[in-house]
Enzyme design. Sequence first.
Site, PDB file in Angstrom:
ATOM      1  CG  HIS A 117      -1.973   0.872   1.457  1.00 58.18           C
ATOM      2  ND1 HIS A 117      -1.525   2.455   1.784  1.00 58.18           N
ATOM      3  CD2 HIS A 117      -3.208   0.897   1.193  1.00 58.18           C
ATOM      4  CE1 HIS A 117      -2.697   2.807   1.877  1.00 58.18           C
ATOM      5  NE2 HIS A 117      -3.760   2.320   1.543  1.00 58.18           N
ATOM      6  CG  ASP A 194       0.527  -2.219   6.540  1.00 57.85           C
ATOM      7  OD1 ASP A 194      -0.283  -2.440   7.219  1.00 57.85           O
ATOM      8  OD2 ASP A 194       0.493  -1.843   5.181  1.00 57.85           O
ATOM      9  CD  GLN A 197      -6.429  -4.624   3.541  1.00 57.74           C
ATOM     10  OE1 GLN A 197      -7.519  -5.448   4.067  1.00 57.74           O
ATOM     11  NE2 GLN A 197      -6.646  -3.340   3.427  1.00 57.74           N
ATOM     12  CE  LYS A 220      -7.233  -0.364   5.728  1.00 60.48           C
ATOM     13  NZ  LYS A 220      -8.300   0.279   4.653  1.00 60.48           N
ATOM     14  CB  CYS A 358      -3.783   3.012  -1.971  1.00 63.84           C
ATOM     15  SG  CYS A 358      -5.154   4.059  -1.783  1.00 63.84           S
TER      16      CYS A 358
END
Lengths: 402, 141
Positions: A117, A194, A197, A220, A358
């Site tokens: 991302h 990260d 997700q 999320k 993105c």
Amino acid sequence: MSQTAFRSLFPCFSTKDRFPVYLDSAASTQLPQSVIDAQVNYCRAGHANVNRSGHTLARQATDKFNQTRQLVAAHIGAQAEQLIWTSGTTDAINTVASGLTHLLTADDEIWTTELEHHANLVTWQQLAATTGASLRYIPVLENGDLDIAHFEAQLSKRCKLVAIAHVSNTTGTINPVARVARLAQQFDAKVLVDGAQAVAHLKVDVNQLDCDYYVFSGHKMYGPTGIGALYGKPAALDALQPSKFGGEMISKVSLSGSEWNQLPYRLEAGTPNIIGALGMGAAAQFLADIEFNERHRHERQLLSYALQQLSTHPEVELLAKPMLQTSVIAFRLRDIHPQDAATLLDQQGIALRCGHHCAMPLSAKLSDVGSLRISFGLYNEPADVDALMQAIDHCVELLGDD
Amino acid sequence: MTKLPQLQLDLDAIEQRFSDCRAWEERYRQLLLLAKGLGKADPTLRQEAHLIDGCESDVWLSFEQQQLQLDSNAKIIRGLLVMLLACLDSYPLSQAQSEFAALLKRLGLAQHLSESRNNGLQGIWQAMYAIAQGDEQTFCR
């Protein structure tokens, strides 16, 4: 818990107006009643700032806020004092990047991957530009997996930091982050994962991953927007210089200089997003209350049903076939621009994402015109996939004739 | 006097086409038919220098030898470009954008005006304003 039972926990699906077939949870998830209640009840009961005033209402707010930090930390297997509140994943990545600026020189390398991302890519481009360090990328293979062998072969003691997504927001690829962390740590490089997700879909244990930083967002994982978290190992958080100043991050101020408070406060300037944090805590509790295997089974069945339906449709091209995948599928329709498809799918009440998600470098590699992306949450059902497939047929029929 | 070589329809004809549409499918069928009316652009139009910034699809714009040319790789946008050109043909540039927005609302296509779609339509107007530099007649026939 049955599929319909998951769905019934989210009030938006029982509104009178027709709610779309929501296939955009990778952008943001819907909120269950318990998360809405946690925020509304706190506001209704009366609110006070935390960590400041000593009156009873303020103490109650502070206690509640601290319990929430514990709840969110526990969601990734961490302790409360290892968790910094941020406004989201992007803010957390930026906090780490600014905080490490003082440790990087022009001889150093920062590694990230081609499937990130923009938040986990542009931030490092900027840090590289500021410090003169080189930014290198772990390449993405044809099927959407990372070329870890390339990374392993190129990795040297010049590498100071590796920033990698746990799960790709474009392809749903689950990256081998524990292996990457092991490789990087042989050279004393720090590893940032990260997890934006991942946290709603995988069982995350930062101790097992052994990463230095793990960052994620509330919105999320069934929580509200504007709140997120930065986990760090004690030494990794200690290494970060604060980039925002004011509020409880300060312990002592004189006109000639100031001293910083201890962690986690040192990295939390200004009044925190208390209501958001309580919402995110309720979201962590919501996920903890459902047995992981039950959630996982439901999501796996949904993913494999969708993959089976999409891969056997003559007009659908899947854009990635990762070895390990969760909750996200990238595809396009043959000879149809994704934007045209998305417009007509929207007309049929299908909410999905179209474009570059993105993640332009990855997107350009998968398809020259961007892609369509569906992503699942706990509330989705096989009927949503059926509705999508029917809408795709109609879309092909309308757009395909010339 | 300049020319809009791609345009084959006027605003009344466009409104007429949509007047009997009831379901969304019919509106989009008409829009896709309009898209075919945009005709073939000069093959040199589709290049980086002519690209308008837009998130979801590509739109190319050129204004050379007093000729405005527009193109997109998305069919629905091509249909909207025909409407945009028709507005430009009937109104001075300073009014054309609001007339275009009003037309889309009347025809049940208002969702294409939403900023969140970031479909480049706004970028096209900005590019045309930059070219015209206040001259209302720049793109008139």
